[in-house]
Write a protein that holds these residues in place. Sequence first.
Motif, mmCIF file in Angstrom:
data_model
loop_
_atom_site.group_PDB
_atom_site.id
_atom_site.type_symbol
_atom_site.label_atom_id
_atom_site.label_comp_id
_atom_site.label_asym_id
_atom_site.label_seq_id
_atom_site.Cartn_x
_atom_site.Cartn_y
_atom_site.Cartn_z
ATOM 1 N N UNK A 110 -43.621 33.594 3.505
ATOM 2 C CA UNK A 110 -44.367 32.214 4.029
ATOM 3 C C UNK A 110 -43.505 31.181 3.876
ATOM 4 N N UNK A 111 -42.901 30.826 2.745
ATOM 5 C CA UNK A 111 -41.864 29.815 2.611
ATOM 6 C C UNK A 111 -40.396 30.124 3.805
ATOM 7 N N UNK A 112 -40.111 31.157 3.812
ATOM 8 C CA UNK A 112 -39.244 31.600 4.853
ATOM 9 C C UNK A 112 -39.430 31.129 6.203
ATOM 10 N N UNK A 113 -40.570 31.604 6.541
ATOM 11 C CA UNK A 113 -41.335 31.540 7.985
ATOM 12 C C UNK A 113 -41.516 29.856 8.135
ATOM 13 N N UNK A 114 -41.905 29.110 7.256
ATOM 14 C CA UNK A 114 -42.092 27.590 7.248
ATOM 15 C C UNK A 114 -40.956 26.971 7.658
ATOM 16 N N UNK A 115 -39.752 27.616 6.995
ATOM 17 C CA UNK A 115 -38.545 26.893 7.433
ATOM 18 C C UNK A 115 -37.797 27.070 8.525
ATOM 19 N N UNK A 116 -37.989 28.604 8.940
ATOM 20 C CA UNK A 116 -37.538 29.149 10.457
ATOM 21 C C UNK A 116 -38.275 28.344 11.667
ATOM 22 N N UNK A 117 -39.680 28.194 11.133
ATOM 23 C CA UNK A 117 -40.345 27.992 12.258
ATOM 24 C C UNK A 117 -39.788 26.816 13.321
ATOM 25 N N UNK A 118 -39.186 25.710 12.506
ATOM 26 C CA UNK A 118 -38.513 24.638 13.170
ATOM 27 C C UNK A 118 -37.881 24.861 14.428
ATOM 28 N N UNK A 119 -37.119 26.213 14.613
ATOM 29 C CA UNK A 119 -36.479 26.675 15.619
ATOM 30 C C UNK A 119 -37.302 27.240 16.782
ATOM 31 N N UNK A 120 -38.643 27.484 16.635
ATOM 32 C CA UNK A 120 -39.504 28.451 17.158
ATOM 33 C C UNK A 120 -39.492 27.571 18.770
ATOM 34 N N UNK A 121 -39.334 28.287 19.898
ATOM 35 C CA UNK A 121 -39.439 27.847 21.341
ATOM 36 C C UNK A 121 -38.115 26.772 21.485
ATOM 37 N N UNK A 122 -37.171 26.723 20.691
ATOM 38 C CA UNK A 122 -36.024 26.125 21.210
ATOM 39 C C UNK A 122 -34.942 27.033 21.811
ATOM 40 N N UNK A 123 -34.775 26.921 23.198
ATOM 41 C CA UNK A 123 -33.912 27.976 23.776
ATOM 42 C C UNK A 123 -32.632 28.270 23.382
ATOM 43 N N UNK A 124 -31.769 27.363 22.798
ATOM 44 C CA UNK A 124 -30.507 27.689 22.351
ATOM 45 C C UNK A 124 -30.590 28.690 20.852
ATOM 46 N N UNK A 125 -31.658 28.676 20.341
ATOM 47 C CA UNK A 125 -31.765 29.263 18.989
ATOM 48 C C UNK A 125 -32.620 30.740 19.119
ATOM 49 N N UNK A 126 -32.813 31.163 20.197
ATOM 50 C CA UNK A 126 -33.708 32.120 20.324
ATOM 51 C C UNK A 126 -33.467 33.529 19.645
ATOM 52 N N UNK A 127 -32.033 33.804 19.845
ATOM 53 C CA UNK A 127 -31.522 34.845 18.912
ATOM 54 C C UNK A 127 -31.749 34.719 17.480
ATOM 55 N N UNK A 128 -31.775 33.649 17.064
ATOM 56 C CA UNK A 128 -31.747 33.481 15.704
ATOM 57 C C UNK A 128 -33.431 33.553 15.398
ATOM 58 N N UNK A 129 -34.013 33.103 16.302
ATOM 59 C CA UNK A 129 -35.581 33.139 15.961
ATOM 60 C C UNK A 129 -36.155 34.519 16.069
ATOM 61 N N UNK A 130 -35.644 35.283 16.842
ATOM 62 C CA UNK A 130 -35.981 36.750 16.915
ATOM 63 C C UNK A 130 -35.635 37.490 15.564
ATOM 64 N N UNK A 131 -34.508 37.086 15.180
ATOM 65 C CA UNK A 131 -34.021 37.788 13.860
ATOM 66 C C UNK A 131 -34.991 37.345 12.757
#
Length: 668
Positions: A576-597
């Motif tokens: 949950x803590x990891x997901x909260x941190x990573x959610x900042x990149x959700x929907x940002x096109x340049x970071x979609x490969x990182x979001x998939x990971x």
Amino acid sequence: MKISRFTPDELSAAFGIDMAAVPGIGPGAGWGRVAPGGRSEAHQHDETEIFVIVRGTGELLVDGERTPARPGTVAMFEPFETHVIENTGTEELLFFDLYWRDSARAAAAAAAAPADRRRFGKRPVFVFSTPPTPNGDLHLGHLSGPYLGADVFTRFQRMNGVEAWHLTGSDDHQSYVADRAQRDGRTPAQTAAHFSAEIAATLALMDIRPDQYTVTQADTDYPDGLRSFFSRLVASGAVNKRATPALFDASTGDYLHEVVVSGGCPGCGEPTGGNICEECGEPNLCTDLTDPRSQRSGEPPRRAAADRYCLPLHEFQATVAAHHRLGRVPARLRELAHRVFTRPLLELPLTHPAHWGVSPRESDAKGQVIWVWPEMAYGFLHGIEALGRTLNRGWRAKAPQQAWKIVHFFGYDNSFYHSLLYPVLYKLAFPGWEPDIDYHVNEFYLLEHQKFSTSRRHAIWGKDILSTDSVDAVRFFLARTRPEGRRTNFDPTAYETLLSDTLIGTWQRWLNGLGSRIDEHHDRRAPDTGVWTPEHTAFLDRLAVRLTAITRSLGQDGFSLNRAATELDGIVEDTVAFADRERALAGLGPWQDETRTALALELAAARLLARCAAPIMPRFGRRLSAALGLPDTADWPGGVELLPAGTKVTLTDTVFFLGGDDKESADV
């Protein structure tokens, strides 16, 4: 060059045999000699050790497995392997001993996968939860202790490829059954049959279904098998009929022991019933109680001699100590043994004048029954034989095998019987058998800071709280709060808070939310990983650390449901803590490969949670596996695994836990 030669005059007693050190050659070294018919004590240590057999013949016993030893045999023992060398020949057995410390090797051995740690291998593993007394149903105090512990332990071992079985039953011949029957106006047989069935039903509600459930009064083979076991004890010469002091009701003349007499414990001074003190764990002989009272009349009893078969337990301190060196014996039990053997005499009656129970076949035992606690020592062996018939295995109660691995789960109030009395009885009945037994003991679970009690009706009964919707939550809460090494208290409010805030408010909320994100961005299919960041690799490593911790917490040496439940919750908290941190990149096109990971790693965490939760929360594990598109795997994870890309995920609408106000039932 340094030369050393074997010199018998330099030998001295060590580890139960003769040893002599050889100094000055680098690693530790020495000579060992075992006399014909002799053997070393079972022991283990952190050093790596090598035996080179020089003369004589014998056997090496390592964690229950025997290997021939003859001149030219070289055997290496890994750190912490329990080992024995035995001389089976007619001349002395001579060996050269090398040993050294390798901290990395010792650390690796200590951290090895639990299924490998004691090398269960193909050995049958019999996991016993203490047979409950059928004078009432099971309450949460019972369920939190031996029964949940044995069930989780067995499930985990099976996931690691071990042949493990859970055995228990109903302890029908307890004096507590006769006492309850008298109060209820029933026969003891009726009382035992009624509550034995209730107990089995409650275990099933808890998703605990033993592989062998022995009902002692209903098993037609049981009485004769018990009588034969008792006759072996008598034939050993150590168990004899003799007149020893006893207590009798001053009004009725009834013989008093166990439930029908009370007083002060001669060991700790606390109030206790006859024969065992629940506070300190020490036995009493009833006659040594302070200010004893008959529970029948309330009067002080009279004292007189009674003829009973007795065991001079005080003569067997060395037998118990040798047994305690062989398996897993918590310090609490070894300390109890030390206290008990400080007594100069302990003539323990193994029979009592009574009508309810199994009478010995000895002609001079008329009017007596075999005390139910020595009876239980046979009952475990009988259970193995009964299980063997079901599995078409050739196991026999009258011929226990050295390959058997036995694991006992019980409450501290039963410690004396399991870890002191039974090893002595087995030694007398089967002198050639050295039972390899691990002991797991729990303390008392409290309700309103008082002991759960069947007789006082101070309890929350299993049937009052268990259902198909609640069983996993109850199992998780009991795992987290069960009394391991200390007494703990069941708090209904804390249970409801854990259910609503942790299991529903955190676990289920995360899993449903993860499903929604998979639905929205990947059409209900697991994404493949893309670009990895340092945060991603750190999170993957964190999951691996959690897996290692849970594995150790469920293994035979470090078994702790408290720690395992905490680590399961830790997987969710970390994710949950990891997901909260990573959610900042959700929907940002340049970071979609990182979001998939990041999403793929969350699914890996969910997959890990499903498999690691399976021993403690089997329904939740199955339901989560199904929502991840996975089969109900029977294997323990060897590492953190990604969910295969393209796997259909149905997490969004899956109900894993229901709160008290929910009306719907989750699919099982």
